[in-house]
Each structure stands twice: as structure tokens, then as C-alpha cells.
Motif scaffolding. Structure first.
Motif, mmCIF file in Angstrom:
data_model
loop_
_atom_site.group_PDB
_atom_site.id
_atom_site.type_symbol
_atom_site.label_atom_id
_atom_site.label_comp_id
_atom_site.label_asym_id
_atom_site.label_seq_id
_atom_site.Cartn_x
_atom_site.Cartn_y
_atom_site.Cartn_z
ATOM 1 N N UNK A 33 0.830 -1.206 0.000
ATOM 2 C CA UNK A 33 0.000 0.000 0.000
ATOM 3 C C UNK A 33 0.861 1.251 0.000
ATOM 4 N N UNK A 34 1.878 1.271 0.859
ATOM 5 C CA UNK A 34 2.746 2.445 0.929
ATOM 6 C C UNK A 34 3.438 2.702 -0.410
ATOM 7 N N UNK A 35 3.984 1.665 -1.018
ATOM 8 C CA UNK A 35 4.710 1.852 -2.275
ATOM 9 C C UNK A 35 3.763 2.301 -3.398
ATOM 10 N N UNK A 36 2.496 1.917 -3.335
ATOM 11 C CA UNK A 36 1.549 2.370 -4.356
ATOM 12 C C UNK A 36 1.232 3.859 -4.201
ATOM 13 N N UNK A 37 1.502 4.419 -3.010
ATOM 14 C CA UNK A 37 1.248 5.844 -2.750
ATOM 15 C C UNK A 37 2.539 6.657 -2.641
ATOM 16 N N UNK A 38 3.671 6.037 -2.854
ATOM 17 C CA UNK A 38 4.975 6.669 -2.669
ATOM 18 C C UNK A 38 5.112 7.982 -3.440
ATOM 19 N N UNK A 39 4.578 8.038 -4.637
ATOM 20 C CA UNK A 39 4.729 9.246 -5.463
ATOM 21 C C UNK A 39 3.968 10.447 -4.906
#
Length: 79
Positions: A33-39
Motif C-alpha cells: 500500500x505504501x509503495x503504491x502511494x509513494x509518489x
């Protein structure tokens, strides 16, 4: 194994947090989840480094807070 203690100044980390127990499979889900929102984090200090932080509230407690996050330059515009 030899360990070294290194004193550093405070870090500013932004990320997502969950409360888990040892070997909890939700930690991987948190990272996904975090990596999908990293940007969404526009003020990262280093886009190639992420942190997994365990925060134990008290001795004897079987759960802990786990944070998946990145180092930021300032705390403005947190998504």
C-alpha cells in the motif's frame, strides 16, 4: 555479530502505520500500500531509501506499531 551504536540527529519520516504482532503478514500488505502511494510524497530526502520502523510501547506487550516510510526534507504538504 558486531554492532555499532551511531548517534544521529533526528529524522523526519512520513509513512503508514499499523499495529501488528510478530511475523504478521499485514506488514507486507502495508509495504504494498505504501509503495503504491509513494509518489504522493513530494518532499522525500532520498527516493532510493525507505524505512521499516518497529515501535514497542511497553515491555511485555505482544504487539507493536510498524511504520513503512521515507525520509522527508520538511513536514509541509504531507499527503
Amino acid at each position: 555479530m558486531k554492532c555499532d551504536v551511531i548517534n544521529k540527529s533526528a529524522l523526519k519520516i512520513v509513512g503508514l502505520k499499523i499495529n501488528v504482532g510478530p511475523f504478521d503478514k499485514r506488514i507486507q500488505e502495508l509495504w504494498d500500500t505504501f509503495m503504491s502511494r509513494f509518489t504522493e510524497v513530494t518532499n522525500t530526502a532520498n527516493q532510493e531509501v525507505a524505512f521499516g520502523i518497529c515501535c514497542y510501547p511497553d515491555a511485555g506487550v505482544k504487539t507493536f506499531d510498524y511504520i513503512a516510510g521515507v525520509l522527508i526534507t520538511d513536514d509541509k504538504n504531507i499527503p
